[in-house]
Write a protein that holds these residues in place. Structure first.
Motif, PDB file in Angstrom:
ATOM      1  N   ARG A  99      52.862  49.963  64.149  1.00 29.94           N
ATOM      2  CA  ARG A  99      53.140  49.152  62.968  1.00 29.94           C
ATOM      3  C   ARG A  99      54.615  48.805  62.817  1.00 29.94           C
ATOM      4  NH1 ARG A  99      52.496  54.381  61.290  1.00 29.94           N
ATOM      5  NH2 ARG A  99      53.804  55.201  59.580  1.00 29.94           N
ATOM      6  N   ASN A 100      55.519  49.651  63.352  1.00 30.36           N
ATOM      7  CA  ASN A 100      56.946  49.368  63.218  1.00 30.36           C
ATOM      8  C   ASN A 100      57.360  48.060  63.891  1.00 30.36           C
ATOM      9  OD1 ASN A 100      57.331  51.682  61.739  1.00 30.36           O
ATOM     10  ND2 ASN A 100      58.148  52.890  63.444  1.00 30.36           N
ATOM     11  N   MET A 101      56.563  47.584  64.846  1.00 27.27           N
ATOM     12  CA  MET A 101      56.938  46.358  65.538  1.00 27.27           C
ATOM     13  C   MET A 101      56.908  45.147  64.602  1.00 27.27           C
ATOM     14  SD  MET A 101      53.488  45.950  67.880  1.00 27.27           S
ATOM     15  CE  MET A 101      53.874  44.400  68.673  1.00 27.27           C
ATOM     16  N   ASP A 102      56.201  45.239  63.490  1.00 24.85           N
ATOM     17  CA  ASP A 102      56.085  44.117  62.565  1.00 24.85           C
ATOM     18  C   ASP A 102      56.972  44.263  61.330  1.00 24.85           C
ATOM     19  OD1 ASP A 102      54.268  42.940  64.219  1.00 24.85           O
ATOM     20  OD2 ASP A 102      52.514  43.336  62.976  1.00 24.85           O
ATOM     21  N   THR A 103      57.795  45.290  61.271  1.00 30.35           N
ATOM     22  CA  THR A 103      58.600  45.508  60.071  1.00 30.35           C
ATOM     23  C   THR A 103      59.514  44.323  59.772  1.00 30.35           C
ATOM     24  OG1 THR A 103      58.589  47.906  60.433  1.00 30.35           O
ATOM     25  CG2 THR A 103      60.257  47.028  58.941  1.00 30.35           C
ATOM     26  N   GLY A 104      60.167  43.777  60.783  1.00 32.26           N
ATOM     27  CA  GLY A 104      61.081  42.663  60.563  1.00 32.26           C
ATOM     28  C   GLY A 104      60.372  41.460  59.969  1.00 32.26           C
ATOM     29  N   ARG A 105      59.212  41.122  60.509  1.00 30.38           N
ATOM     30  CA  ARG A 105      58.419  40.002  59.996  1.00 30.38           C
ATOM     31  C   ARG A 105      58.048  40.233  58.532  1.00 30.38           C
ATOM     32  NH1 ARG A 105      53.214  39.126  63.408  1.00 30.38           N
ATOM     33  NH2 ARG A 105      54.367  37.460  64.453  1.00 30.38           N
ATOM     34  N   LEU A 106      57.623  41.446  58.210  1.00 29.93           N
ATOM     35  CA  LEU A 106      57.183  41.752  56.849  1.00 29.93           C
ATOM     36  C   LEU A 106      58.357  41.824  55.883  1.00 29.93           C
ATOM     37  CD1 LEU A 106      54.474  44.418  57.686  1.00 29.93           C
ATOM     38  CD2 LEU A 106      54.119  42.021  57.062  1.00 29.93           C
ATOM     39  N   LEU A 107      59.470  42.384  56.329  1.00 31.15           N
ATOM     40  CA  LEU A 107      60.647  42.452  55.473  1.00 31.15           C
ATOM     41  C   LEU A 107      61.080  41.057  55.038  1.00 31.15           C
ATOM     42  CD1 LEU A 107      63.022  43.968  54.159  1.00 31.15           C
ATOM     43  CD2 LEU A 107      64.199  43.847  56.374  1.00 31.15           C
ATOM     44  N   ALA A 108      61.073  40.123  55.968  1.00 29.49           N
ATOM     45  CA  ALA A 108      61.457  38.751  55.630  1.00 29.49           C
ATOM     46  C   ALA A 108      60.524  38.160  54.576  1.00 29.49           C
ATOM     47  CB  ALA A 108      61.446  37.884  56.892  1.00 29.49           C
ATOM     48  N   LEU A 109      59.232  38.457  54.677  1.00 26.97           N
ATOM     49  CA  LEU A 109      58.270  37.930  53.716  1.00 26.97           C
ATOM     50  C   LEU A 109      58.428  38.589  52.349  1.00 26.97           C
ATOM     51  CD1 LEU A 109      55.146  37.737  56.047  1.00 26.97           C
ATOM     52  CD2 LEU A 109      56.373  35.801  55.050  1.00 26.97           C
ATOM     53  N   VAL A 110      58.695  39.894  52.327  1.00 29.44           N
ATOM     54  CA  VAL A 110      58.901  40.593  51.060  1.00 29.44           C
ATOM     55  C   VAL A 110      60.121  40.021  50.341  1.00 29.44           C
ATOM     56  CG1 VAL A 110      59.473  42.824  50.014  1.00 29.44           C
ATOM     57  CG2 VAL A 110      57.731  42.698  51.805  1.00 29.44           C
ATOM     58  N   LEU A 111      61.191  39.790  51.097  1.00 30.15           N
ATOM     59  CA  LEU A 111      62.414  39.269  50.495  1.00 30.15           C
ATOM     60  C   LEU A 111      62.255  37.831  50.023  1.00 30.15           C
ATOM     61  CD1 LEU A 111      65.031  40.753  52.990  1.00 30.15           C
ATOM     62  CD2 LEU A 111      64.739  41.406  50.589  1.00 30.15           C
ATOM     63  N   GLU A 112      61.580  37.010  50.809  1.00 31.48           N
ATOM     64  CA  GLU A 112      61.467  35.595  50.458  1.00 31.48           C
ATOM     65  C   GLU A 112      60.416  35.337  49.383  1.00 31.48           C
ATOM     66  OE1 GLU A 112      60.583  31.217  52.440  1.00 31.48           O
ATOM     67  OE2 GLU A 112      61.468  32.813  53.633  1.00 31.48           O
ATOM     68  N   LEU A 113      59.280  36.045  49.458  1.00 28.99           N
ATOM     69  CA  LEU A 113      58.160  35.731  48.573  1.00 28.99           C
ATOM     70  C   LEU A 113      58.005  36.714  47.414  1.00 28.99           C
ATOM     71  CD1 LEU A 113      55.462  34.825  51.263  1.00 28.99           C
ATOM     72  CD2 LEU A 113      57.074  33.300  50.113  1.00 28.99           C
ATOM     73  N   GLY A 114      58.688  37.852  47.471  1.00 29.32           N
ATOM     74  CA  GLY A 114      58.568  38.826  46.403  1.00 29.32           C
ATOM     75  C   GLY A 114      57.229  39.533  46.378  1.00 29.32           C
ATOM     76  N   VAL A 115      56.620  39.718  47.543  1.00 22.25           N
ATOM     77  CA  VAL A 115      55.305  40.351  47.657  1.00 22.25           C
ATOM     78  C   VAL A 115      55.460  41.806  48.097  1.00 22.25           C
ATOM     79  CG1 VAL A 115      54.178  38.172  48.200  1.00 22.25           C
ATOM     80  CG2 VAL A 115      55.079  39.578  50.063  1.00 22.25           C
ATOM     81  N   VAL A 116      54.364  42.558  47.992  1.00 23.11           N
ATOM     82  CA  VAL A 116      54.284  43.910  48.549  1.00 23.11           C
ATOM     83  C   VAL A 116      53.547  43.824  49.882  1.00 23.11           C
ATOM     84  CG1 VAL A 116      53.240  46.202  48.282  1.00 23.11           C
ATOM     85  CG2 VAL A 116      54.341  45.090  46.323  1.00 23.11           C
ATOM     86  N   ALA A 117      54.076  44.468  50.915  1.00 18.71           N
ATOM     87  CA  ALA A 117      53.438  44.481  52.228  1.00 18.71           C
ATOM     88  C   ALA A 117      52.972  45.895  52.552  1.00 18.71           C
ATOM     89  CB  ALA A 117      54.402  43.987  53.306  1.00 18.71           C
ATOM     90  N   VAL A 118      51.729  46.008  52.958  1.00 20.24           N
ATOM     91  CA  VAL A 118      51.160  47.278  53.402  1.00 20.24           C
ATOM     92  C   VAL A 118      50.848  47.132  54.886  1.00 20.24           C
ATOM     93  CG1 VAL A 118      49.232  48.890  53.169  1.00 20.24           C
ATOM     94  CG2 VAL A 118      50.206  47.802  51.126  1.00 20.24           C
ATOM     95  N   ASN A 119      51.460  47.976  55.698  1.00 24.10           N
ATOM     96  CA  ASN A 119      51.420  47.864  57.155  1.00 24.10           C
ATOM     97  C   ASN A 119      50.673  49.064  57.716  1.00 24.10           C
ATOM     98  OD1 ASN A 119      51.989  46.830  59.683  1.00 24.10           O
ATOM     99  ND2 ASN A 119      54.137  47.440  59.680  1.00 24.10           N
ATOM    100  N   VAL A 120      49.496  48.841  58.286  1.00 17.62           N
ATOM    101  CA  VAL A 120      48.590  49.931  58.641  1.00 17.62           C
ATOM    102  C   VAL A 120      48.704  50.328  60.115  1.00 17.62           C
ATOM    103  CG1 VAL A 120      46.627  48.438  59.247  1.00 17.62           C
ATOM    104  CG2 VAL A 120      46.200  50.757  58.366  1.00 17.62           C
ATOM    105  N   GLU A 121      48.497  51.611  60.382  1.00 17.12           N
ATOM    106  CA  GLU A 121      48.376  52.132  61.752  1.00 17.12           C
ATOM    107  C   GLU A 121      46.906  52.422  62.011  1.00 17.12           C
ATOM    108  OE1 GLU A 121      50.049  52.319  65.140  1.00 17.12           O
ATOM    109  OE2 GLU A 121      51.406  52.309  63.412  1.00 17.12           O
ATOM    110  N   TYR A 122      46.410  52.014  63.161  1.00 19.68           N
ATOM    111  CA  TYR A 122      44.990  52.228  63.475  1.00 19.68           C
ATOM    112  C   TYR A 122      44.858  52.856  64.858  1.00 19.68           C
ATOM    113  CZ  TYR A 122      45.788  47.764  65.936  1.00 19.68           C
ATOM    114  OH  TYR A 122      46.294  46.767  66.751  1.00 19.68           O
ATOM    115  N   ARG A 123      43.699  53.446  65.106  1.00 24.16           N
ATOM    116  CA  ARG A 123      43.452  54.064  66.411  1.00 24.16           C
ATOM    117  C   ARG A 123      43.324  52.993  67.497  1.00 24.16           C
ATOM    118  NH1 ARG A 123      38.155  57.221  65.097  1.00 24.16           N
ATOM    119  NH2 ARG A 123      38.018  55.519  63.565  1.00 24.16           N
ATOM    120  N   LEU A 124      43.817  53.327  68.687  1.00 20.20           N
ATOM    121  CA  LEU A 124      43.872  52.373  69.784  1.00 20.20           C
ATOM    122  C   LEU A 124      42.851  52.693  70.872  1.00 20.20           C
ATOM    123  CD1 LEU A 124      47.764  52.163  70.156  1.00 20.20           C
ATOM    124  CD2 LEU A 124      46.276  50.433  69.127  1.00 20.20           C
TER     125      LEU A 124
END
Length: 321
Positions: A99-124
């Motif tokens: 999930r850490n690979m998407d932190t940058g993408r989500l951070l940008a969206l949280v800052l720009e849109l004012g949303v909450v992001a929930v980033n899940v880890e799942y079994r592979l």
């Protein structure tokens, strides 16, 4: 029969040459653990990425189908009323990724849109084949909706999102939510989603051994997830959403893909089939773009256009004005 590939945009070919590693080992059960470790080392914890930005980072666990699952929550600092929520599922071909690979993408969206992001880890896969990954992801969505008040999320304005395998899992979660009477989603943001295990489209044959995601690697991903069932008659649409016979009643979809990648045709067809039911879909095929272009070459003018287009859609479906 060999198929001539759509060329990559010359502007990003030098970047592609740096990204690709000719000596990289193939994806096999023996090499996957090493690849996972290498990828994990590339992406620091979310708190380090956020730094001093006005965003709160919380790591949580919740009960999953077969044990505890982890999520990272990114929230605008100082929330005083519920805001829309993004439920993110990372990529990695069902075999790798974190999930850490998407932190940058989500951070940008949280800052720009004012949303909450929930980033899940799942079994592979392959250790945890279907239905483990999608059931984990669905459980995370149910947890997010059930805890919306605590998270500061408006439960009527949740979008499921992800790229590549995460896009495919997002589409599977949207199907599950519809079929199980689960959380009502405001939308599904599908970025170059991996949705067709049959690998029979023209574009799936055009990138045999070139680009950031090849036919060979894609076949390995589906074999990891489905074993010998991959490409056969009995594959669940929750594993491979292109297998769904009914695409009606789904939340509005945003589907983005490059013209120069294996998933182009399956993703385009998915939009066409949603429209055929009278559903809502917004489709963007970016010319000359390879798989994952926005993450690999974020400064490319087409990446910038894609990000702006994506954000425009999110504002519209989430009522952000």
């Amino acid at each position: 029969m060999p198929r001539t590939p759509v060329p990559f945009d010359p502007e990003i070919e030098p970047a592609l040459a740096k990204i690709l590693q000719p000596e990289a080992p193939p994806f096999t059960p023996e090499t996957i653990p090493t690849m996972r470790a290498a990828m994990a080392a590339m992406f620091p914890p979310a708190a380090e990425v956020v730094g001093d930005a006005p965003v709160d980072v919380v790591e949580r666990t919740f009960p999953g189908p077969a044990g505890e699952l982890e999520v990272t929550i990114l929230s605008p600092r100082g929330l005083d009323s519920p805001v829309p929520g993004l439920y993110n599922i990372h990529g990695g071909g069902m075999m790798i990724g974190h999930r850490n690979m998407d932190t940058g993408r989500l951070l940008a969206l949280v800052l720009e849109l004012g949303v909450v992001a929930v980033n899940v880890e799942y079994r592979l896969a392959p250790e945890h084949p279907h239905p483990a990954p999608v059931e984990d992801c669905y459980a995370g969505l149910v947890w997010m909706a059930a805890n919306a008040a605590e998270l500061g999320v408006d439960p009527e304005r949740i979008v499921v999102m992800g790229g590549s395998a995460g896009g495919g899992l997002s589409a599977g979660v949207a199907l599950m939510a519809r079929d199980r009477g689960g959380p009502k989603l405001a939308g599904q943001l599908l970025l170059c989603p991996m949705i067709d295990d049959t690998n029979t489209t023209v574009s799936s044959h055009q990138y045999l051994d070139t680009g950031t995601w090849t036919r060979e690697t894609n076949l390995a991903g589906w074999r990891s997830l489905l074993g010998d069932a991959a490409g056969g008659p009995d594959v669940s649409p929750y594993a491979a959403p292109a297998r769904a016979t009914d695409l009606s009643g789904l939340p509005p979809a945003f589907i983005e893909v490059g013209s120069a990648e294996p998933f182009r045709d399956e993703d385009t067809d998915y939009a066409l089939r949603i429209w055929a039911t009278g559903g809502q879909a917004e489709l963007h095929v970016w010319s000359g773009a390879f798989h994952g272009f926005d993450m690999y070459v974020p400064e490319w003018h087409i990446s910038q256009a894609a990000l702006a287009t994506r954000n425009s859609w999110l504002r519209r479906v989430l009522g952000l004005g």
